[in-house]
Design an enzyme around this catalytic site. Structure first.
Site, PDB file in Angstrom:
ATOM      1  CG  ASP A 135      -2.084  -0.992   1.053  1.00  0.00           C
ATOM      2  OD1 ASP A 135      -2.605  -1.116  -0.064  1.00  0.00           O
ATOM      3  OD2 ASP A 135      -2.449  -1.641   2.042  1.00  0.00           O
TER       4      ASP A 135
ATOM      5  CB  ALA B  50      -4.845   3.914   6.698  1.00  0.00           C
TER       6      ALA B  50
END
Length: 260
Positions: free
Chosen positions: A49, A161
């Site tokens: 990511d 996140a």
């Protein structure tokens, strides 16, 4: 007269610095050819990511779709890595449009920095003392004095996140919302954050910035010693991600809300 098939899209492969990602890049370029990011029709990111966020930032003005394949750990923004049938996967891939945040950060010397953030804009204390931050939304003061380790504004894509680690809410992509989430709030002790319209303007004013310094970060870009930070949606910037049908980002965000 035979109907000619459209030409295959030109692909640019970018990768993380790991040996596995570099090896995969070389192999895929051998199979599918290699173009530069400027020449390509689609950019293929190989890594985790973090690499995907870097690729999005580096190609933000090119307006080209980005398709990621996971060679990292979580891979929330990436598809499963496979060498075979890549062109067929790209043809069937679904498009997801992301709109980043725009951070205008003014430091204690008056210098203004503009940075875009795909996941979140976060403010964090830079000393042993708690930060003291005034919070205003759309010009109206909502918290005269937030005592905390920090505070952040997250997009739906970024809500799983850092925002989730700070106990903020997970936001569906189509919700039209932003998450305003404190990081270890000391006062008001019971304040857990707020859900805001994506069109909101959030302003943070650092109280006593010399004694209690604060840094602001837009994703991985950090500005030290800020005095004032303004966060708005960068509605003039649209980012396109490509996902395999079985790896739908909206579905993954929904599943996160029911994770044990």
């Amino acid at each position: 007269m035979a109907v000619q098939s459209p030409p295959a899209p030109r692909l640019a492969f970018v990768c993380a610095s790991t040996p596995a990602a570099r090896k995969a890049k070389a192999r895929l370029e051998e199979i599918y050819g290699a173009s530069t990011s400027a020449e390509a029709d689609i950019i293929v990111a190989l890594g985790g990511d973090g690499l995907m966020l870097q690729t999005l930032h580096r190609n933000m003005r090119r307006l080209k779709p980005i398709y990621g394949m996971n060679l990292g750990t979580v891979g929330f923004l990436l598809n499963t890595y496979r060498e075979t049938n890549l062109l067929k996967r790209l043809k069937k891939a679904r498009q997801v449009t992301l709109t980043p945040l725009r951070m205008l950060a003014t430091n204690t010397r008056g210098k203004v920095s503009e940075v875009l953030a795909i996941n979140e804009v976060s403010l964090l204390r830079s000393s042993r003392q708690t930060a003291r931050i005034e919070v205003a939304v759309d010009g109206q003061k909502r918290l005269p004095e937030l005592h905390c380790d920090g505070v952040l504004v997250a997009t739906p894509a970024g809500s799983t996140a850092y925002n989730l680690s700070a106990h903020g809410p997970i936001l569906p992509l189509g919700a039209g919302l932003l998450a305003l989430t404190p990081i270890n709030a000391f006062r008001p002790r019971r304040w857990r954050g707020a859900l805001l319209s994506r069109t909101s303007k959030v302003e943070f004013t650092i109280l006593d910035p010399k004694k209690r310094p604060v840094a602001a970060a837009a994703d991985s870009v950090e500005i030290a010693n800020v005095a004032h930070v303004e966060v708005t949606e960068a509605s003039d910037t649209k980012l396109t991600l490509l996902f395999d049908p079985e790896h739908d980002l909206e579905e993954r965000i929904l599943k996160e809300q029911f994770a044990p």
